[in-house]
Design a protein around this motif. Structure first.
Motif, PDB file in Angstrom:
ATOM      1  N   THR A   8       0.823  -1.199   0.000  1.00  0.00           N
ATOM      2  CA  THR A   8       0.000   0.000   0.000  1.00  0.00           C
ATOM      3  C   THR A   8       0.861   1.255   0.000  1.00  0.00           C
ATOM      4  O   THR A   8       2.048   1.195   0.361  1.00  0.00           O
ATOM      5  N   TYR A   9       0.256   2.346  -0.422  1.00  0.00           N
ATOM      6  CA  TYR A   9       0.937   3.638  -0.421  1.00  0.00           C
ATOM      7  C   TYR A   9      -0.130   4.723  -0.340  1.00  0.00           C
ATOM      8  O   TYR A   9      -1.232   4.562  -0.880  1.00  0.00           O
ATOM      9  N   THR A  10       0.210   5.810   0.327  1.00  0.00           N
ATOM     10  CA  THR A  10      -0.680   6.957   0.440  1.00  0.00           C
ATOM     11  C   THR A  10      -0.017   8.172  -0.190  1.00  0.00           C
ATOM     12  O   THR A  10       1.112   8.517   0.165  1.00  0.00           O
ATOM     13  N   SER A  11      -0.697   8.798  -1.134  1.00  0.00           N
ATOM     14  CA  SER A  11      -0.241  10.039  -1.759  1.00  0.00           C
ATOM     15  C   SER A  11      -1.132  11.168  -1.267  1.00  0.00           C
ATOM     16  O   SER A  11      -2.346  10.988  -1.133  1.00  0.00           O
ATOM     17  N   THR A  12      -0.535  12.324  -1.015  1.00  0.00           N
ATOM     18  CA  THR A  12      -1.311  13.459  -0.527  1.00  0.00           C
ATOM     19  C   THR A  12      -1.008  14.712  -1.330  1.00  0.00           C
ATOM     20  O   THR A  12       0.067  14.835  -1.932  1.00  0.00           O
ATOM     21  N   MET A  37      -8.143  13.697  -8.942  1.00  0.00           N
ATOM     22  CA  MET A  37      -8.298  12.614  -7.980  1.00  0.00           C
ATOM     23  C   MET A  37      -7.804  11.305  -8.595  1.00  0.00           C
ATOM     24  O   MET A  37      -7.093  10.527  -7.953  1.00  0.00           O
ATOM     25  N   ALA A  38      -8.157  11.085  -9.854  1.00  0.00           N
ATOM     26  CA  ALA A  38      -7.710   9.882 -10.558  1.00  0.00           C
ATOM     27  C   ALA A  38      -6.187   9.839 -10.626  1.00  0.00           C
ATOM     28  O   ALA A  38      -5.570   8.790 -10.381  1.00  0.00           O
ATOM     29  N   ALA A  39      -5.575  10.973 -10.943  1.00  0.00           N
ATOM     30  CA  ALA A  39      -4.109  11.026 -11.029  1.00  0.00           C
ATOM     31  C   ALA A  39      -3.465  10.742  -9.677  1.00  0.00           C
ATOM     32  O   ALA A  39      -2.447  10.037  -9.604  1.00  0.00           O
ATOM     33  N   LEU A  40      -4.052  11.260  -8.605  1.00  0.00           N
ATOM     34  CA  LEU A  40      -3.500  11.018  -7.272  1.00  0.00           C
ATOM     35  C   LEU A  40      -3.625   9.539  -6.904  1.00  0.00           C
ATOM     36  O   LEU A  40      -2.702   8.949  -6.323  1.00  0.00           O
ATOM     37  N   HIS A  43      -0.994   7.717  -8.867  1.00  0.00           N
ATOM     38  CA  HIS A  43       0.324   7.974  -8.267  1.00  0.00           C
ATOM     39  C   HIS A  43       0.547   7.052  -7.076  1.00  0.00           C
ATOM     40  O   HIS A  43       1.626   6.460  -6.922  1.00  0.00           O
ATOM     41  N   ALA A  44      -0.463   6.925  -6.225  1.00  0.00           N
ATOM     42  CA  ALA A  44      -0.343   6.054  -5.055  1.00  0.00           C
ATOM     43  C   ALA A  44      -0.116   4.598  -5.469  1.00  0.00           C
ATOM     44  O   ALA A  44       0.712   3.898  -4.882  1.00  0.00           O
ATOM     45  N   ALA A  45      -0.833   4.151  -6.493  1.00  0.00           N
ATOM     46  CA  ALA A  45      -0.684   2.761  -6.952  1.00  0.00           C
ATOM     47  C   ALA A  45       0.719   2.510  -7.505  1.00  0.00           C
ATOM     48  O   ALA A  45       1.357   1.503  -7.172  1.00  0.00           O
ATOM     49  N   GLU A  79      -5.944  12.866   0.450  1.00  0.00           N
ATOM     50  CA  GLU A  79      -5.041  11.719   0.404  1.00  0.00           C
ATOM     51  C   GLU A  79      -5.698  10.605  -0.383  1.00  0.00           C
ATOM     52  O   GLU A  79      -6.904  10.403  -0.299  1.00  0.00           O
ATOM     53  N   ALA A  80      -4.881   9.935  -1.178  1.00  0.00           N
ATOM     54  CA  ALA A  80      -5.338   8.770  -1.928  1.00  0.00           C
ATOM     55  C   ALA A  80      -4.535   7.566  -1.459  1.00  0.00           C
ATOM     56  O   ALA A  80      -3.307   7.647  -1.331  1.00  0.00           O
ATOM     57  N   VAL A  81      -5.224   6.479  -1.205  1.00  0.00           N
ATOM     58  CA  VAL A  81      -4.587   5.250  -0.743  1.00  0.00           C
ATOM     59  C   VAL A  81      -4.831   4.174  -1.790  1.00  0.00           C
ATOM     60  O   VAL A  81      -5.966   3.959  -2.223  1.00  0.00           O
TER      61      VAL A  81
END
Length: 130
Positions: A8-12, A37-40, A43-45, A79-81
């Motif tokens: 997992t990863y969280t981008s903010t 939101m899709a881009a964030l 990025h997290a993935a 934040e996107a997880v």
């Protein structure tokens, strides 16, 4: 490191004017844009699996199904997880969610494939040359 379910990863980011629907052309309002939101989420993935990829390999997104259910104003943090839910050969599936300080704003699924970066770029360049 090996690709495994559960990575997992969280981008903010803090929503700025440049992240709004009005700025990116996906709408008229000064709120966090769905494409951002899709881009964030993507990025997290990508970041979630990057440490497990061999040298010369990268991942590219091939599918994204999301719902954007709540607006976020300029100035609020998002934040996107992304969490790996399945690994099958070079295909990696993720659960993705996004939230702001008031709660969940979106969720869905995302699929990425592992590719050889140089070969991928060569094929893309050949396509442009046609």
């Amino acid at each position: 490191m090996q690709l495994t379910v559960g990575m997992t990863y969280t981008s903010t980011l803090v929503v700025e004017q440049k992240h709004t629907a009005a700025a990116v052309g996906s709408g008229d309002l000064e709120v966090f844009a769905t494409p951002m939101m899709a881009a964030l989420m993507e990025h997290a993935a990508a970041a979630a699996i990057r440490p497990a990829l061999p040298e010369g390999k990268t991942s590219v997104g091939i599918s994204l199904q999301i719902a954007h259910i709540s607006a976020t104003p300029v100035g609020m943090e998002v934040e996107a997880v992304a969490t790996v839910t399945k690994v099958e050969g070079n295909r990696v599936e993720f659960s993705v969610t996004a939230r702001d300080q008031a709660g969940e704003i979106g969720s869905g699924t995302h699929t990425r494939v592992i590719v050889d970066a140089a070969r991928f770029l060569e094929k893309t360049a050949a396509k442009a040359a046609k």
